[in-house]
Design a protein around this motif. Structure first.
Motif, PDB file in Angstrom:
ATOM      1  N   ARG A  61      -8.980  -1.989  -2.342  1.00  0.00           N
ATOM      2  CA  ARG A  61      -7.704  -2.510  -2.880  1.00  0.00           C
ATOM      3  C   ARG A  61      -7.804  -4.006  -3.176  1.00  0.00           C
ATOM      4  O   ARG A  61      -7.152  -4.504  -4.090  1.00  0.00           O
ATOM      5  CB  ARG A  61      -6.559  -2.302  -1.894  1.00  0.00           C
TER       6      ARG A  61
ATOM      7  N   GLU B 133     -12.932   0.625   4.135  1.00  0.00           N
ATOM      8  CA  GLU B 133     -13.436   0.816   2.771  1.00  0.00           C
ATOM      9  C   GLU B 133     -12.280   0.827   1.781  1.00  0.00           C
ATOM     10  O   GLU B 133     -12.364   0.239   0.694  1.00  0.00           O
ATOM     11  CB  GLU B 133     -14.230   2.132   2.667  1.00  0.00           C
ATOM     12  N   GLU B 134     -11.194   1.504   2.141  1.00  0.00           N
ATOM     13  CA  GLU B 134     -10.023   1.542   1.240  1.00  0.00           C
ATOM     14  C   GLU B 134      -9.432   0.146   1.068  1.00  0.00           C
ATOM     15  O   GLU B 134      -9.050  -0.250  -0.045  1.00  0.00           O
ATOM     16  CB  GLU B 134      -8.952   2.483   1.800  1.00  0.00           C
TER      17      GLU B 134
ATOM     18  N   LEU C  37      -4.975   2.023   6.053  1.00  0.00           N
ATOM     19  CA  LEU C  37      -6.083   2.019   5.100  1.00  0.00           C
ATOM     20  C   LEU C  37      -7.382   1.926   5.897  1.00  0.00           C
ATOM     21  O   LEU C  37      -7.471   1.123   6.830  1.00  0.00           O
ATOM     22  CB  LEU C  37      -5.989   0.792   4.183  1.00  0.00           C
TER      23      LEU C  37
ATOM     24  N   LYS D 160      -0.294   4.201   0.683  1.00  0.00           N
ATOM     25  CA  LYS D 160      -0.860   5.228   1.570  1.00  0.00           C
ATOM     26  C   LYS D 160       0.048   5.409   2.781  1.00  0.00           C
ATOM     27  O   LYS D 160       0.503   4.432   3.376  1.00  0.00           O
ATOM     28  CB  LYS D 160      -2.261   4.805   2.035  1.00  0.00           C
TER      29      LYS D 160
ATOM     30  N   SER E 232       0.843  -1.197   0.000  1.00  0.00           N
ATOM     31  CA  SER E 232       0.000   0.000   0.000  1.00  0.00           C
ATOM     32  C   SER E 232       0.878   1.246   0.000  1.00  0.00           C
ATOM     33  O   SER E 232       1.825   1.346   0.774  1.00  0.00           O
ATOM     34  CB  SER E 232      -0.906   0.011   1.232  1.00  0.00           C
TER      35      SER E 232
END
Ligand code: NAD
Length: 322
Positions: A42, A37-38, A34, A30, A28
């Motif tokens: 993914r 929902e994220e 996460l 990010k 990831s």
């Protein structure tokens, strides 16, 4: 080619092990956790064969559904697995693993770092020095409490709890009481430790250190009535999971002198602190870093990767929970 998703950047050694196997590894990008929902976004339709997840990820029915039928394993980068719905994993036929053992020594060390820091008032002294308030040695300045020859109560005598007890006995000559669903006669013989019920442990200990997993039965194991059983001179240390202590009750107990102090690495509503906690001078807090040494986080990454490799090569991973 097998496809692996890693939910957040971890020490490179684990990722390198997976790549050396020829797997396609997606980490990831990010900078942070996460959201559920994220994470679902993914995983959905991405057809990953394995997921390396963290204790900050909530892994439940919806996540397993999004991961799809080809996904065989979620390898948790932690020994605790209260973030994962094991029953849902079983229903989906997904293997779950954790990383026990490799972090035991580090967490036991951090527990002692906290215990020594609160008893010897290290953060208060450090802040005092750096504020330029030190005017010379004084006989009554920052009087603390010895660990030596005191009683330590270990709640949960598993891997970490027993190493903490070892250091207490061997390093500080402490007497050890412990509370656990099962007694350990061998340990008692080696360390002179005494198996008690929780109430006796709380009433007799000068330091109480929590090392149980977070389960429905251990949530708020320590609340106002348990805090009231402790000595007014006692300290509470928690490096297990925050919700094991009723944090609002702890703030009250620390404010009104029910106990002398507390040292915490984990919090009931992480990353938030309960109102009032950060204003207290008799509590020290660390940001869930009890296993955070370079050595140990590297070993955790390797073990999580090893569990994935074993599962994907058709063997039973060493740390299979379900
Ligand atoms: P472990 O499974 O070896 O030990 C847990 C012990 O708790 C066992 O002996 C078990 O019998 C006992 N126990 C279970 N329910 C109990 C209850 N109701 N009352 C008393 N004892 C009970 O686990 P471990 O490797 O020692 O890790 C302990 C916990 O520490 C983990 O579950 C994890 O949540 C936490 N942890 C936190 C950090 C951190 O970064 N702060 C790091 C590692 C582990």
């Amino acid at each position: 080619m097998k496809k692996i998703f890693v939910t957040r950047a971890i020490p490179e050694r684990g990722v390198a092990m997976l790549k050396e196997k020829g797997y396609a590894v997606t980490v990831s990008d990010k900078d942070g956790v996460l959201t559920k929902e994220e994470l679902i976004g993914r995983l959905k339709d991405a057809e990953f064969d394995a997921v390396l997840c963290l204790l900050t990820d909530t892994i439940d029915e919806e996540v397993f559904t999004a991961a799809g039928g080809q996904c065989g394993i979620f390898a948790n980068y932690a020994v605790g697995f209260d973030n994962i719905d094991l029953e849902a994993a079983k229903r989906h036929g997904i293997t779950i693993t954790n990383t026990p053992g490799v972090l035991t020594e580090t967490v036991a060390e951090h527990t002692f770092a906290l215990m020594l820091a609160i008893a010897h008032r290290i953060p208060e002294g450090d802040a005092f020095m750096k504020a330029g308030k030190y005017k010379g040695w004084a006989p009554m300045l920052f009087l603390g409490t010895d660990l030596s020859n005191k009683t330590l109560g270990v709640v949960g005598l598993g891997r970490i709890g027993s190493r903490v007890a070892h250091h207490a006995v061997k390093g500080f000559g402490m007497r050890v009481l412990y509370y656990d669903p099962k007694a350990n006669a061998e340990f008692e013989n080696e360390y002179g430790a005494k198996f008690t019920d929780l109430e006796t442990l709380l009433r007799e200990s000068d330091f109480v250190s929590i090392h149980v997993p977070l389960l429905p039965t251990t949530r708020h194991l320590i609340s106002s009535s348990q805090l009231a059983m402790m000595k007014r001179s006692a300290y509470l240390v928690n490096t297990s999971r925050g919700p094991i202590i009723d944090e609002q009750a702890l703030v009250a107990a620390l404010s009104n002198g029910t106990i002398k102090g507390a040292a915490l690495d984990v919090f009931e509503h992480e990353p938030e602190l309960s109102p009032g906690l950060s204003e207290l001078s008799n509590v020290i807090v660390t940001p869930h870093i009890a296993s955070a040494t370079e050595e140990t986080r590297g070993k955790m990454a390797e073990l999580a990767a090893h569990n994935i490799i074993e599962a994907l090569e058709g063997r039973v991973p060493p740390n299979k929970l379900v």
